[in-house]
Design an enzyme around this catalytic site. Structure first.
Site, short mmCIF file in Angstrom:
data_model
loop_
_atom_site.label_atom_id
_atom_site.label_comp_id
_atom_site.label_asym_id
_atom_site.label_seq_id
_atom_site.Cartn_x
_atom_site.Cartn_y
_atom_site.Cartn_z
N GLY A 1 33.37 39.79 6.70
CA GLY A 1 34.61 39.53 7.42
C GLY A 1 35.77 39.23 6.47
N GLN A 2 36.93 38.95 7.05
CA GLN A 2 38.14 38.76 6.24
C GLN A 2 38.06 37.51 5.36
OE1 GLN A 2 41.93 40.05 8.28
NE2 GLN A 2 40.89 39.12 10.01
N VAL A 3 37.80 36.35 5.98
CA VAL A 3 37.82 35.10 5.22
C VAL A 3 36.59 35.00 4.31
CG1 VAL A 3 37.74 32.58 5.42
CG2 VAL A 3 39.24 33.90 6.92
N ALA B 1 32.09 34.46 12.81
CA ALA B 1 32.48 34.14 14.18
C ALA B 1 32.55 35.41 15.00
CB ALA B 1 33.86 33.46 14.20
N TYR C 1 37.43 33.12 24.23
CA TYR C 1 37.34 32.96 22.77
C TYR C 1 37.75 31.53 22.37
CZ TYR C 1 38.83 33.31 17.87
OH TYR C 1 39.01 33.09 16.53
N1 LIG Z 1 40.93 36.79 12.80
C1 LIG Z 1 41.88 35.95 13.22
O1 LIG Z 1 43.01 36.33 13.52
C2 LIG Z 1 41.58 34.48 13.34
C3 LIG Z 1 42.57 33.61 13.85
C4 LIG Z 1 42.30 32.24 13.95
C5 LIG Z 1 41.07 31.77 13.54
N2 LIG Z 1 40.11 32.62 13.07
C6 LIG Z 1 38.82 32.07 12.68
O2 LIG Z 1 38.70 32.21 11.27
C7 LIG Z 1 37.34 32.45 10.91
C8 LIG Z 1 37.24 33.69 10.06
O3 LIG Z 1 37.71 34.81 10.81
P1 LIG Z 1 37.76 36.30 10.19
O4 LIG Z 1 39.05 36.88 10.60
O5 LIG Z 1 37.34 36.28 8.77
O6 LIG Z 1 36.61 36.98 11.09
P2 LIG Z 1 36.08 38.48 11.00
O7 LIG Z 1 36.82 39.26 9.98
O8 LIG Z 1 35.97 38.98 12.39
O9 LIG Z 1 34.60 38.26 10.42
C9 LIG Z 1 33.63 37.60 11.16
C10 LIG Z 1 32.31 37.67 10.43
O10 LIG Z 1 31.33 37.09 11.29
C11 LIG Z 1 30.20 37.92 11.29
N3 LIG Z 1 29.44 37.80 12.52
C12 LIG Z 1 29.80 38.20 13.76
N4 LIG Z 1 28.79 38.01 14.63
C13 LIG Z 1 27.77 37.48 13.91
C14 LIG Z 1 26.44 37.09 14.22
N5 LIG Z 1 25.94 37.24 15.45
N6 LIG Z 1 25.66 36.58 13.25
C15 LIG Z 1 26.12 36.46 11.98
N7 LIG Z 1 27.35 36.83 11.61
C16 LIG Z 1 28.17 37.34 12.56
C17 LIG Z 1 30.76 39.32 11.14
O11 LIG Z 1 29.75 40.19 10.69
P3 LIG Z 1 29.95 41.79 10.86
O12 LIG Z 1 31.14 42.16 10.05
O13 LIG Z 1 28.68 42.34 10.31
O14 LIG Z 1 30.15 42.01 12.33
C18 LIG Z 1 31.82 39.09 10.09
O15 LIG Z 1 31.26 39.09 8.81
C19 LIG Z 1 36.58 32.50 12.25
O16 LIG Z 1 36.04 31.24 12.53
C20 LIG Z 1 37.64 32.82 13.27
O17 LIG Z 1 37.30 32.34 14.55
C21 LIG Z 1 40.35 33.96 12.94
#
Ligand SMILES: NC(=O)c1ccc[n+]([C@@H]2O[C@H](COP(=O)([O-])OP(=O)(O)OC[C@H]3O[C@@H](n4cnc5c(N)ncnc54)[C@H](OP(=O)(O)O)[C@@H]3O)[C@@H](O)[C@H]2O)c1
Length: 303
Positions: A10-12, A59, A124
């Site tokens: 994922g991104q972070v 997530a 969400y």
């Molecule tokens: N994205 C946003 O705009 C945003 C905004 C506010 C807060 N946040 C929070 O910031 C944090 C990081 O977000 P991000 O943008 O980096 O998220 P992201 O890019 O969507 O990456 C999420 C990661 O979680 C993994 N994942 C999903 N389902 C899973 C499962 N069942 N078991 C194990 N791993 C799983 C995904 O794996 P795959 O790639 O293999 O699916 C991916 O590596 C999260 O807590 C998110 O809620 C995000």
């Protein structure tokens, strides 16, 4: 130090992996090895990983899809973090977890403080709030870092969607009445390196000084429309060929989505500065860095 880092696809998580490497042995299990939906397996996995620190950016982040995939969203965002929280509490291992501006209802215009009452509007947001609560109630050393509007040169995010649309369409209509802070995964990762300075005991103490929750975004705010204008301007300045000639502001009500989103996502960054001494770059500077990375990536792929 053995550091368990989830979500490295994922991104972070992806931005954190290279930065964390010098800090110790990184355990970065893929989904096949550590799948949050396989709740029953998580504890034994944690036992075998035996981390000294857990960082959990994994997530379920598909905000609209979560309205239909409710069970899956709760499993990944609430139930699995609860297992992690209990394991971390039992072993006194610090747990850094991530959450979102979408735990708030978006009322008013004031930046949200960490102690404001969350009132999520979407599945969400509700699932993320339940994850926060479970980790807090587990009672171990923990920090929930709430961030917003995450973007990066790689992954699935608003910036990349707008880049694609701007190269395909002459006109973009973008919501201008939701206000928040676009935040690059790179900025989050840089701040996390400061959040987890020291040995596990020190990290736990620092987390406690923040009462277990901190807001972590780039500084400054804008709307999705304002963000889009800067993206298009930045692409033009870098000579990227675009089809778009007009970017028009629209209201949320003119762009109905399955999940409701907060109008006011402004986040107060005072605690981040006061407790951890961290100031984050402006969203505009973070965007410039990410656009540079995007253009470089595209040129490398084309050559
Ligand atoms: N994205 C946003 O705009 C945003 C905004 C506010 C807060 N946040 C929070 O910031 C944090 C990081 O977000 P991000 O943008 O980096 O998220 P992201 O890019 O969507 O990456 C999420 C990661 O979680 C993994 N994942 C999903 N389902 C899973 C499962 N069942 N078991 C194990 N791993 C799983 C995904 O794996 P795959 O790639 O293999 O699916 C991916 O590596 C999260 O807590 C998110 O809620 C995000």
């Amino acid at each position: 130090m053995r550091i368990l880092l989830t979500g490295t696809e994922g991104q972070v998580g992806g931005a954190l992996l290279p930065l964390l490497q010098p800090r110790g042995e990184i355990i970065a299990p893929g989904m096949a090895e550590f799948n949050f939906t396989d709740l029953g397996s998580l504890e034994a996995r944690l036992d075998s990983f035996s981390p000294d620190l857990i960082i959990n950016p994994a997530a379920y982040t598909a905000v609209d899809r979560a309205e239909d995939e409710t069970e899956l969203a709760y499993l990944v965002n609430a139930k699995a973090p609860a297992v992690m929280g209990r394991w971390a509490a039992r072993h006194r291992v610090p747990l850094l977890h991530f959450s979102t501006d979408y735990v708030f209802d978006g009322s008013g215009e004031r930046p949200w403080g960490e102690d404001d009452t969350p009132r999520p509007l979407s599945v969400y947001g509700k699932s993320k709030l339940e994850g926060e609560t479970a980790i807090r109630e587990a009672g171990g050393p923990h920090l929930v870092a709430r961030t917003s509007w995450v973007f990066a040169a790689k992954g699935a995010n608003f910036m990349l969607t707008m880049i694609r649309l701007a190269s395909e369409r002459p006109e973009l209509r973008v919501v201008s009445d939701q206000i928040g802070a676009p935040t690059s995964a790179r900025s989050i990762a840089a701040a996390v390196m400061k959040l987890v300075e020291g040995d596990p005991g020190q990290i736990g103490e620092n987390f406690a000084k923040a009462a277990g929750v901190v807001h972590l975004t780039n500084s400054g705010t804008t709307s999705w429309y304002g963000f889009t204008l800067k993206i298009v301007e930045g692409l033009r300045a870098r000579g990227v060929p675009l089809k778009v000639s007009h970017v028009l502001p629209i209201m949320t009500r003119d762009y109905p989505t399955k999940a409701l989103r907060p109008t006011n996502s402004r986040m107060d960054l005072t605690r981040l500065k006061q407790v951890f001494g961290i100031t984050t770059p402006s969203w505009q500077d973070a965007l410039e860095t990410e656009l540079d990375a995007f253009v470089q990536q595209e040129r490398a792929a084309a050559s």
